[in-house]
Write a protein that holds these residues in place. Sequence first.
Motif, PDB file in Angstrom:
ATOM      1  N   ALA A  77      -3.782  -5.235   4.829  1.00  0.00           N
ATOM      2  CA  ALA A  77      -3.568  -4.379   3.655  1.00  0.00           C
ATOM      3  C   ALA A  77      -4.820  -3.588   3.288  1.00  0.00           C
ATOM      4  O   ALA A  77      -4.731  -2.606   2.532  1.00  0.00           O
ATOM      5  N   LEU A  78      -5.984  -3.977   3.804  1.00  0.00           N
ATOM      6  CA  LEU A  78      -7.235  -3.350   3.380  1.00  0.00           C
ATOM      7  C   LEU A  78      -7.313  -1.860   3.717  1.00  0.00           C
ATOM      8  O   LEU A  78      -7.735  -1.062   2.866  1.00  0.00           O
ATOM      9  N   PRO A  79      -6.937  -1.437   4.934  1.00  0.00           N
ATOM     10  CA  PRO A  79      -7.032   0.013   5.221  1.00  0.00           C
ATOM     11  C   PRO A  79      -6.228   0.867   4.250  1.00  0.00           C
ATOM     12  O   PRO A  79      -6.693   1.928   3.802  1.00  0.00           O
ATOM     13  N   GLY A  80      -5.008   0.415   3.910  1.00  0.00           N
ATOM     14  CA  GLY A  80      -4.183   1.171   2.970  1.00  0.00           C
ATOM     15  C   GLY A  80      -4.810   1.247   1.588  1.00  0.00           C
ATOM     16  O   GLY A  80      -4.765   2.287   0.923  1.00  0.00           O
ATOM     17  N   LEU A  81      -5.414   0.141   1.154  1.00  0.00           N
ATOM     18  CA  LEU A  81      -6.081   0.133  -0.146  1.00  0.00           C
ATOM     19  C   LEU A  81      -7.263   1.095  -0.167  1.00  0.00           C
ATOM     20  O   LEU A  81      -7.487   1.809  -1.148  1.00  0.00           O
ATOM     21  N   LEU A  82      -8.012   1.106   0.921  1.00  0.00           N
ATOM     22  CA  LEU A  82      -9.172   1.987   0.971  1.00  0.00           C
ATOM     23  C   LEU A  82      -8.756   3.450   1.032  1.00  0.00           C
ATOM     24  O   LEU A  82      -9.392   4.312   0.420  1.00  0.00           O
ATOM     25  N   ARG A  83      -7.680   3.730   1.787  1.00  0.00           N
ATOM     26  CA  ARG A  83      -7.196   5.118   1.867  1.00  0.00           C
ATOM     27  C   ARG A  83      -6.778   5.637   0.491  1.00  0.00           C
ATOM     28  O   ARG A  83      -6.915   6.816   0.189  1.00  0.00           O
ATOM     29  N   ARG A  84      -6.275   4.726  -0.319  1.00  0.00           N
ATOM     30  CA  ARG A  84      -5.806   5.124  -1.647  1.00  0.00           C
ATOM     31  C   ARG A  84      -6.896   4.966  -2.710  1.00  0.00           C
ATOM     32  O   ARG A  84      -6.626   4.954  -3.898  1.00  0.00           O
ATOM     33  N   ASP A  85      -8.135   4.815  -2.234  1.00  0.00           N
ATOM     34  CA  ASP A  85      -9.293   4.831  -3.137  1.00  0.00           C
ATOM     35  C   ASP A  85      -9.236   3.699  -4.162  1.00  0.00           C
ATOM     36  O   ASP A  85      -9.463   3.911  -5.366  1.00  0.00           O
ATOM     37  N   ALA A  86      -8.930   2.504  -3.694  1.00  0.00           N
ATOM     38  CA  ALA A  86      -8.794   1.364  -4.608  1.00  0.00           C
ATOM     39  C   ALA A  86     -10.075   1.082  -5.377  1.00  0.00           C
ATOM     40  O   ALA A  86     -10.031   0.709  -6.556  1.00  0.00           O
ATOM     41  N   VAL A  87     -11.222   1.269  -4.733  1.00  0.00           N
ATOM     42  CA  VAL A  87     -12.490   0.949  -5.397  1.00  0.00           C
ATOM     43  C   VAL A  87     -12.705   1.855  -6.609  1.00  0.00           C
ATOM     44  O   VAL A  87     -13.040   1.394  -7.707  1.00  0.00           O
ATOM     45  N   ARG A  88     -12.502   3.151  -6.413  1.00  0.00           N
ATOM     46  CA  ARG A  88     -12.700   4.085  -7.527  1.00  0.00           C
ATOM     47  C   ARG A  88     -11.661   3.896  -8.626  1.00  0.00           C
ATOM     48  O   ARG A  88     -11.900   4.239  -9.790  1.00  0.00           O
ATOM     49  N   ARG A  89     -10.483   3.388  -8.282  1.00  0.00           N
ATOM     50  CA  ARG A  89      -9.452   3.153  -9.305  1.00  0.00           C
ATOM     51  C   ARG A  89      -9.726   1.859 -10.076  1.00  0.00           C
ATOM     52  O   ARG A  89      -9.424   1.767 -11.269  1.00  0.00           O
ATOM     53  N   LEU A  90     -10.280   0.860  -9.363  1.00  0.00           N
ATOM     54  CA  LEU A  90     -10.566  -0.413 -10.031  1.00  0.00           C
ATOM     55  C   LEU A  90     -11.849  -0.340 -10.851  1.00  0.00           C
ATOM     56  O   LEU A  90     -11.972  -1.001 -11.887  1.00  0.00           O
ATOM     57  N   GLY A  91     -12.822   0.450 -10.390  1.00  0.00           N
ATOM     58  CA  GLY A  91     -14.117   0.498 -11.044  1.00  0.00           C
ATOM     59  C   GLY A  91     -14.068   0.726 -12.544  1.00  0.00           C
ATOM     60  O   GLY A  91     -14.667  -0.044 -13.321  1.00  0.00           O
TER      61      GLY A  91
END
Length: 677
Positions: A69-83
């Motif tokens: 699931a990690l590649p999909g999360l990164l493609r969708r910018d999970a870090v910037r959304r969670l930050g």
Amino acid sequence: MGKSRTKRFKRPQFSPTGDCQAEAAANGTEREEDDGPAAELLEKLQHPSAEVRECACAGLARLVQQRPALPGLLRRDAVRRLGPLLLDPSLAVRETAAGALRNLSACGGFDICDDMVTKDIMTPLVALLKECSAGLDSNETSPEKKDRSRNSVENIANEAVNVLWNICECSSRAVSIFTKEGCLEIVLKYLSRFSTNVDLAISVAYCLQTVTEDNPELLKSFSAPALHVLESAMLSPVNSMEYILLKTLVSGTVWNLKDVIPSKSQAEIINAILKILSEVLEMDAGETVIRMKEAETQKLKTAAETEEILENANGDVLIEDDEMEEIPHRRKVRRKTFISDLLPPTDKELRETIALLTAQQTALELIVNMCCSEDPSDDEWEELSSSDESDAFMENSFSECGGQLLSPLCLSHEVHTALTNYLIPKKVFEKTAFPNSIAVDICFRNPTWKPLIKKMNTIQCRALVCLQSLVSLLDVDHLGGAPALQALAQHLSQLLFSQPDFAEHVDFLEAISSALRALLQTMASKSISQCMTADQLMTLCKAGIHSSNVGVRVNVVSILGITGSVLAKEDGTLETLKAIGCFLLEVATKDPSLVVAGEALDALFDVFADGKEAERASVQIKLLSALKEFQPVFKMKIRKEGRGKYSPDQLCVLDNVKMNLRRFVAYQETVEKRLTS
């Protein structure tokens, strides 16, 4: 290829869930790439309801444990959304967002942690740490809600510190930001609360071990008050297993600070550190597992009986709680509390046992690092007095930050003395035994305790590596003399050959072969007779040389060279030397690794450098012609493979081997000419 040196241990990357991919597979949750759940959860992070945002963060915390699931999360910018949610108005959202980022940083590895820094996760993370620090000092909360608010802030801080630790472990840029943003003062404030929140203090101690390693810029920031915080935690009188872990971790940080501590205090500090490590290693982990599991079983039995009595008395499993709980932006609701929630937590014994096992592993790793910090020659030792009173450390150790520092040479002498004073070699030796079979069986039969088996095995491997360092560092007399070394060699042989499938346990095989290598080298240098038979030796080498681990192959080749060089000086060893020579020659010419091939050539040089039996054996196995044929091949391999596959240090050693090979061929020509003329 020359004297081996133990590599320093780095702090392991923290994973709150163990091996994330393995766990996902075990739970049947591993899936092919699918952005569906990720997209839905990420979308909900923007929902106006705090409860929805909290649930979305919790879902992401579980999802990131599934590697596909990690590649999909990164493609969708999970870090910037969670930050941004780290600074959400809802404390619950902050905590779950930090938890999701904690799992992401733990399960994602170095690349993802570095990407998190690139996507500026450190800005909201540092802001959150500062807000938590201010929140702990705030008196604005009403008295009746003060404790609950403080606990929430501390829980958020704990999650945030774990994110910080994971990222700093993987990214030098994160460590630089930590230093420049003044995070040290913040986390030290958290650490100072160790008496009321040991979990938070342990997280900080892990983080400090990471950021203080090889970071001279940060070390200059440690003022006397900062050092006193470490001192207070390190010398806490509480002896629960969690506090034992805390003191061990803080000891590691203090060791990292040795270069900025005044010279008059360094001896006391080293003694204080090794006193703590000695006490940690003194504890019997196997007996602790047995005792704590029995306590847990009894507590669960008592809790079940108590719950049954309360249910019968109340006629319901729910109790109305007079306390009103406020949910942000919603009406107040009355909490329902299950009777089981009023009972003591059931994992206390497991947590404490894990804390002890972790403390012992950390202690062994720290001893290795202390042994590896310097390597002065024997004739450089200086006479220095070393205080045995480690408690004197409390009085003056951190009262100043100036003054002349001990040289690395003298510091090594202090370590050497303290290791002996606190019987560290004896205690490390005891940890090299296989884990208590009863404890292993108990853990095997209880799923929640089963991971402890791996931890106990890891302690054994760390003890073997630690033993290697001690044998290389300490004088023979401090190790108990020749009889003790012979008994140790016998012990290691029994450990090795009591396991018919030892070759399948790579970590164990690398650790025990490293210890044997160092021990046999020390015994050979002091002309102490060895106890391994030729059959045992060849069994080890034949099994080890097929290992996929280069370190194992290097160790067994070196062991063969050490033993062969001793046998070369004895009578009646012709056939054994021939077997050793043929084995080493085959490794040198056929092993795919130039490092192993170079070690095999080095071993050949040692075995056949001198002695009548060695000379006869070299002629009979046609060593000269084989080496002449291999010489241009070895030179070509270094030229073709060297720069792409090996480090500069390895290439330097290989060049030396190449030069020594030319000299050895010339020497063998004179030997063969003399014996055949």
